[in-house]
Enzyme design. Structure first.
Site, PDB file in Angstrom:
ATOM      1  N   SER A 196       0.822  -1.216   0.000  1.00 15.98           N
ATOM      2  CA  SER A 196       0.000   0.000   0.000  1.00 15.98           C
ATOM      3  C   SER A 196       0.854   1.264   0.000  1.00 15.98           C
ATOM      4  O   SER A 196       2.004   1.263   0.437  1.00 15.98           O
ATOM      5  CB  SER A 196      -0.902   0.024   1.231  1.00 15.98           C
ATOM      6  OG  SER A 196      -1.678  -1.147   1.306  1.00 15.98           O
TER       7      SER A 196
HETATM    8  N1  SAH Z   1      -0.605  -5.027   3.964  1.00 13.69           N
HETATM    9  C1  SAH Z   1       0.144  -5.310   2.752  1.00 13.69           C
HETATM   10  C2  SAH Z   1      -0.624  -4.903   1.516  1.00 13.69           C
HETATM   11  C3  SAH Z   1      -1.060  -6.109   0.865  1.00 13.69           C
HETATM   12  S1  SAH Z   1      -2.186  -6.009  -0.486  1.00 13.69           S
HETATM   13  C4  SAH Z   1       1.528  -4.714   2.797  1.00 13.69           C
HETATM   14  O1  SAH Z   1       1.835  -3.968   3.735  1.00 13.69           O
HETATM   15  O2  SAH Z   1       2.328  -5.006   1.908  1.00 13.69           O
HETATM   16  C5  SAH Z   1      -3.435  -7.094   0.118  1.00 13.69           C
HETATM   17  C6  SAH Z   1      -3.032  -8.524   0.360  1.00 13.69           C
HETATM   18  O3  SAH Z   1      -4.218  -9.201   0.807  1.00 13.69           O
HETATM   19  C7  SAH Z   1      -2.560  -9.282  -0.866  1.00 13.69           C
HETATM   20  O4  SAH Z   1      -1.292  -9.804  -0.624  1.00 13.69           O
HETATM   21  C8  SAH Z   1      -3.611 -10.397  -1.028  1.00 13.69           C
HETATM   22  O5  SAH Z   1      -3.065 -11.606  -1.495  1.00 13.69           O
HETATM   23  C9  SAH Z   1      -4.149 -10.533   0.385  1.00 13.69           C
HETATM   24  N2  SAH Z   1      -5.499 -11.117   0.515  1.00 13.69           N
HETATM   25  C10 SAH Z   1      -6.568 -10.974  -0.299  1.00 13.69           C
HETATM   26  N3  SAH Z   1      -7.620 -11.656   0.175  1.00 13.69           N
HETATM   27  C11 SAH Z   1      -7.203 -12.261   1.331  1.00 13.69           C
HETATM   28  C12 SAH Z   1      -7.830 -13.125   2.276  1.00 13.69           C
HETATM   29  N4  SAH Z   1      -9.095 -13.556   2.135  1.00 13.69           N
HETATM   30  N5  SAH Z   1      -7.106 -13.540   3.332  1.00 13.69           N
HETATM   31  C13 SAH Z   1      -5.811 -13.161   3.496  1.00 13.69           C
HETATM   32  N6  SAH Z   1      -5.170 -12.367   2.619  1.00 13.69           N
HETATM   33  C14 SAH Z   1      -5.847 -11.911   1.553  1.00 13.69           C
END
Ligand code: SAH
Length: 234
Positions: free
Chosen positions: A86
């Site tokens: 993000s």
């Molecule tokens: N917080 C992260 C941003 C990640 S983007 C950072 O600091 O880098 C969102 C993430 O959520 C992605 O990696 C995606 O694979 C994950 N995601 C999507 N649906 C999900 C679910 N049901 N359970 C766990 N992770 C999930």
């Protein structure tokens, strides 16, 4: 005398060899300071713990190597598998929004790179984070271990169900956009607990929502439009 000169020569040699590393570390530190000053504090984030954490966590070590020079840019970056880390401001905003305290136990859904988890881990007692892409969960686990964030636990799985074993949580941070608030997450929130979650259809503008649990009921507040990768299901 001879010996002393010899030692000095070694020391100088070491300094010369190490200097590119020192310089580049310094450059990242400077970029990080600027990121906090202009993108985070400059846009109204005032929580000291949040600002401190973002000043410390080496964001460039959470992005793919070829994107390191852009790690402190004002936007999200790809981390592979169609996912993103993000934008720094969003991480700052979500962190401040849960009003994090040193004794907090926090759950994050969507580990991705592990950056948001590391920022939380700098402030709170325990951070638990779940990632649905196995490779990303593996990489984040290793990265967080290597960098010494030993109060974070990463789990591979579908975050829809939360992580019952460590519940209830003082706060929950969801970093993928869901169509609705997953009921198990509300259940695993402490009374008085706060959740921040983007709600809306994938690939459209979503709304960041603040959810507060009070007396067994939830109170929701829409914050502002955001764009997150979709919350997927197993
Ligand atoms: N917080 C992260 C941003 C990640 S983007 C950072 O600091 O880098 C969102 C993430 O959520 C992605 O990696 C995606 O694979 C994950 N995601 C999507 N649906 C999900 C679910 N049901 N359970 C766990 N992770 C999930």
């Amino acid at each position: 005398m001879k010996r002393k000169i010899y030692h000095m020569a070694i020391a100088a040699g070491l300094l010369l060899t190490a200097s590119p590393l020192l310089f580049s570390q310094d450059a990242y530190q400077k970029k990080r300071e600027e990121m906090v000053q202009y993108q985070i504090a400059g846009r109204g984030i005032t929580d000291k713990a949040t600002l401190n954490a973002m000043r410390t966590v080496p964001r460039h070590l959470f992005v793919p190597e070829n994107l390191r020079s852009r790690a402190y840019d004002d936007g999200p970056l790809p981390i592979g598998y169609g996912q993103t880390i993000s934008q720094p401001y969003i991480v700052g905003y979500m962190t401040e929004a849960i009003r994090p305290k040193p004794d907090f136990r926090v759950l994050e859904i969507g580990t991705g790179s592990g950056y948001q988890a590391a920022v939380l881990a700098k402030i709170v007692d325990k951070a638990y984070t779940i990632e649905i892409v196995e490779e990303l969960a593996g990489q984040a686990t290793k990265r967080l271990q290597k960098l010494g964030y030993d109060n974070v636990q990463v789990r591979f799985g579908d975050g829809y169900h939360g992580w019952k074993e460590h519940a209830p949580y003082d706060a929950i941070v969801v970093t993928a956009a869901a169509e609705f608030i997953p009921p198990p997450l509300v259940e695993q929130l402490k009374p008085g607990g706060i959740m921040i979650i983007p709600i809306g259809s994938p690939f459209m503008v979503q709304t960041l929502m603040l959810v507060e649990k009070k007396g067994g009921q939830i109170k929701t507040k829409s914050l502002f439009p955001v764009r997150f990768v979709p919350f997927t299901r197993e």
